[in-house]
Design an enzyme around this catalytic site. Structure first.
Site, PDB file in Angstrom:
ATOM      1  N   ILE A  94     -28.037  31.000   9.316  1.00  0.00           N
ATOM      2  CA  ILE A  94     -28.980  31.479  10.325  1.00  0.00           C
ATOM      3  C   ILE A  94     -30.183  32.166   9.676  1.00  0.00           C
ATOM      4  O   ILE A  94     -31.322  31.940  10.060  1.00  0.00           O
ATOM      5  CB  ILE A  94     -28.289  32.468  11.300  1.00  0.00           C
ATOM      6  CG1 ILE A  94     -27.062  31.814  11.955  1.00  0.00           C
ATOM      7  CG2 ILE A  94     -29.271  32.972  12.342  1.00  0.00           C
ATOM      8  CD1 ILE A  94     -27.362  30.640  12.851  1.00  0.00           C
ATOM      9  N   SER A 151     -27.257  36.063  25.157  1.00  0.00           N
ATOM     10  CA  SER A 151     -26.411  36.088  26.349  1.00  0.00           C
ATOM     11  C   SER A 151     -26.357  37.510  26.908  1.00  0.00           C
ATOM     12  O   SER A 151     -26.700  38.475  26.224  1.00  0.00           O
ATOM     13  CB  SER A 151     -24.999  35.593  25.989  1.00  0.00           C
ATOM     14  OG  SER A 151     -24.231  35.389  27.157  1.00  0.00           O
ATOM     15  N   VAL A 192     -24.056  26.072  33.275  1.00  0.00           N
ATOM     16  CA  VAL A 192     -23.019  25.166  33.777  1.00  0.00           C
ATOM     17  C   VAL A 192     -22.679  25.559  35.208  1.00  0.00           C
ATOM     18  O   VAL A 192     -22.932  26.687  35.641  1.00  0.00           O
ATOM     19  CB  VAL A 192     -21.730  25.198  32.915  1.00  0.00           C
ATOM     20  CG1 VAL A 192     -21.985  24.632  31.537  1.00  0.00           C
ATOM     21  CG2 VAL A 192     -21.143  26.603  32.839  1.00  0.00           C
ATOM     22  N   CYS A 195     -20.328  33.793  10.760  1.00  0.00           N
ATOM     23  CA  CYS A 195     -19.473  33.132   9.784  1.00  0.00           C
ATOM     24  C   CYS A 195     -18.014  33.422  10.085  1.00  0.00           C
ATOM     25  O   CYS A 195     -17.673  34.071  11.059  1.00  0.00           O
ATOM     26  CB  CYS A 195     -19.809  33.625   8.377  1.00  0.00           C
ATOM     27  SG  CYS A 195     -21.564  33.561   7.991  1.00  0.00           S
ATOM     28  N   ARG A 202     -19.655  29.524   6.183  1.00  0.00           N
ATOM     29  CA  ARG A 202     -21.003  29.927   6.569  1.00  0.00           C
ATOM     30  C   ARG A 202     -21.601  29.075   7.683  1.00  0.00           C
ATOM     31  O   ARG A 202     -21.551  27.853   7.639  1.00  0.00           O
ATOM     32  CB  ARG A 202     -21.937  29.861   5.349  1.00  0.00           C
ATOM     33  CG  ARG A 202     -23.313  30.453   5.676  1.00  0.00           C
ATOM     34  CD  ARG A 202     -24.291  30.363   4.541  1.00  0.00           C
ATOM     35  NE  ARG A 202     -25.503  31.145   4.839  1.00  0.00           N
ATOM     36  CZ  ARG A 202     -26.676  30.962   4.281  1.00  0.00           C
ATOM     37  NH1 ARG A 202     -26.825  30.044   3.344  1.00  0.00           N
ATOM     38  NH2 ARG A 202     -27.711  31.707   4.627  1.00  0.00           N
TER      39      ARG A 202
END
Length: 611
Positions: free
Chosen positions: A50, A355, A280, A2, A47
């Site tokens: 999730i 990640s 990418v 958020c 917000r």
């Protein structure tokens, strides 16, 4: 995930001001927003839903209505903490981690910080004590900025939100610029905006009686221990990574994963079982700049989707102003733009991604950490002799093999290493800047106390420790948060879990770089889950072909125009900049990182100051 903001103090037109502060962070929370107001205190919230999609709205008020929370992040062990708090008599109205955090603060006060597993920045207003308590997570995954203006404390997840406060007068912090030119990122507690500060990682803040106090509660220090076998370390790393990835999958929406050709993202993807991955690359720039082929092959083996796209050089260049806007502060790390496009691609499919940030800093993954081993071959020579040889080496052409080795061999560690980037050295800064600040410390001086606290550690561990304190939050996590949130995407980092760090910090330096291999133990732990050639693959980073592009005529002309423009003339000796650009274009030297660092600052200046 958020966006939070707030004002503690009496201000005019307070509702209008708070709405503006919330509006500019709408990208952090497009699913809704709300605010809390009481006498002299205003809290705002945007917000991104999730967890507990129906009931997790903030600001959140406790049952006694004397404490109010705004929270940005995720607490992954919130269900365990919730059970503990229920046993202590706390009653819950939702299944959100936000409410667990609020009740946890009621029960433990600042002691709740030691119990949290996750990423967070939050603020709690205690109406009884008339005190604001705020905290930032251990490694600096989530941002928190603050300033004092018109007798009030103003805070937010992004600097641009604070800029909406009418009592703040926008001004460039030139000391931040000087250090940025060396570090490549904003390295000081005071940001590029004079008077606006970042709450440092592992710190909490108390605002009471118009006074700000910050306290460190966590420091990511290394404690290598020789008593554990290599096999046990490998087993422990594998186990704790499985646990962390599982913890980071807690969500009421689908979770995806970034995927490159390296061990970090490949291991996370394999352990997570995420059904969608994202990559990418740069077409027609060679294999070094294109990881898409590998990602597609690996995703096919795992039987998961891979969504990929090639980034064109023109769209890359055109995105720079937007990237500088979302970053809040300039960054000379060109991979931030690539990450911007990667997050954009992922946001089309999911709201959460995993990640690999942090793996290099806690497991010893950067190639530069091998340097102390390489320098052993000349360490026996007296320092004076090495310095004389380095003086001769400096007269050689910059591209000559071995030149940099001889120069770096002449410098003690605290002189040559300030992190993964050392763009402009002090003498170069003095030549570049029009008005250098006499009181601005050189990077070596700035880091003096940090190095003093690491005496006794091997050089490679000192380098790694420094990166944990500076490079990780200042460059890696800064761009990860801002580039993902620019596209309303929550980015989670399983390597930056306290349990993972507890195991990683004990690995001896000789094992971390065994056989001249970085992240040796992590690579061994990954071998049962990913192909061996990937587990052993040399670190690439997030390569971007700016070295090549800056030699092309269209890029050269555009950057030359910026380097000779009004803003450049305010801060720099423009003839010095043009000389760097010309020498790079004709191939005499590789000045791409120096050029990009200055260019990024000037584009940022144009975005935020109109010049």
């Amino acid at each position: 995930m958020c966006g939070i903001c707030g004002i503690v103090g009496d201000v005019t037109k307070k509702e209008k001001v708070l709405k503006r502060m919330m509006k500019v962070m709408e990208h952090r929370g497009p699913d809704g927003g709300d605010m809390y107001m009481t006498n002299g205190v205003m809290l705002g919230f945007r917000r991104l839903s999730i967890i507990d999609l129906d009931k997790g709205m903030q600001p959140m008020i406790n049952e006694d209505e004397d404490m109010t929370l705004v929270f940005n992040g995720e607490v992954y062990n919130y269900q365990i903490l919730r059970e503990m708090l229920v046993r202590k008599g706390h009653r819950f109205q939702s299944d959100s981690d936000s409410e667990v955090l609020l009740h946890g603060y009621e029960e433990y006060q600042r002691g709740i910080l030691e119990k949290l597993r996750g990423m967070f920045s939050f603020a709690i207003w205690d109406d009884k004590r008339k005190t604001l308590f705020a905290a930032r997570d251990y490694f600096g995954i989530k941002p928190f900025y603050y300033t004092i203006a018109d007798g009030a404390l103003i805070f937010a997840s992004e600097i641009k939100s604070i800029l909406e406060f009418p009592g703040y007068r926008k001004e460039v912090n030139e000391e931040a610029l000087e250090q940025y030119l060396s570090f490549q990122y904003s390295a000081l507690p005071e940001t590029f905006f004079k008077g606006i500060y970042r709450l440092l990682p592992g710190h909490y803040l108390i605002y009471e009686n118009h006074q700000v106090k910050t306290v460190r509660y966590f420091r990511p220090s290394l404690e290598p221990w020789e008593g554990t076998s290599q096999a046990k370390l490998t087993e422990d790393v594998e186990m704790v990574m499985k646990q962390s990835v599982r913890r980071h999958l807690v969500s009421d929406v689908e979770v995806g994963s970034f995927l490159s050709s390296g061990v970090d993202s490949s291991l996370i993807t394999a352990l997570s079982g995420c059904g969608k991955t994202f990559t990418v690359g740069f077409e027609q720039e060679g294999d070094l700049y294109n990881e898409i082929t590998y990602a597609k092959d690996f995703a096919e083996k795992l039987e998961v989707e891979n969504h990929s796209r090639f980034i064109g050089k023109d769209e890359f260049k055109e995105a720079v102003p937007d990237v500088m806007y979302y970053l809040d502060e300039p960054s000379g790390d060109a991979s931030a733009i690539a990450l911007y496009f990667l997050a954009q691609e992922a946001s089309k499919e999911v709201k959460v991604v995993l990640s690999g940030e942090g793996a290099d800093e806690i497991f010893g993954g950067y190639n530069i950490y091998l340097e102390p081993k390489a320098l052993r071959f000349v360490d026996w020579m007296p320092l004076g002799v090495r310095r004389s040889i380095a003086d001769l080496a400096r007269r050689l052409p910059g591209h000559m093999k071995g030149r940099n080795y001889l120069i770096r061999a002449s410098e003690p560690l605290e002189e040559r290493y300030i992190g993964n980037a050392y763009i402009f050295h002090p003498e170069e800064r003095r030549q570049l800047l029009k008005q250098g600040r006499n009181g601005t410390p050189e990077p070596k001086k700035l880091l003096e106390d940090v190095y003093a606290g690491m005496r006794g550690l091997p050089d490679s561990d000192q380098m790694q420790s420094l990166d944990l304190l500076y490079w990780l939050p200042g460059d890696i996590l800064q761009k990860a948060d801002k580039m993902s949130m620019a596209h309303s995407l929550e980015l989670r980092v399983p390597f930056l879990d306290r349990d993972v760090f507890q195991v990683a910090r004990s690995i001896p330096h000789a094992v971390k770089t065994k056989n001249y291999t970085t992240k040796y133990i992590l690579r061994r732990a990954a071998m049962d889950h990913i192909p061996k050639e990937v587990a052993g693959k040399k670190k690439l980073g997030f390569p971007v072909p700016i070295r090549n592009w800056l030699r092309e005529e269209d890029w050269y002309r555009q950057i030359r125009e910026v380097f000779t423009g009004e803003a450049a003339a305010m801060y720099f000796h423009t003839e010095y900049l043009v000389r760097l650009l010309d020498r790079h274009k004709c191939g005499k030297e590789d000045y791409s990182r120096k050029i990009w660092t200055v260019y990024a600052f000037l584009i940022w200046h144009q975005v935020y100051f109109g010049v």
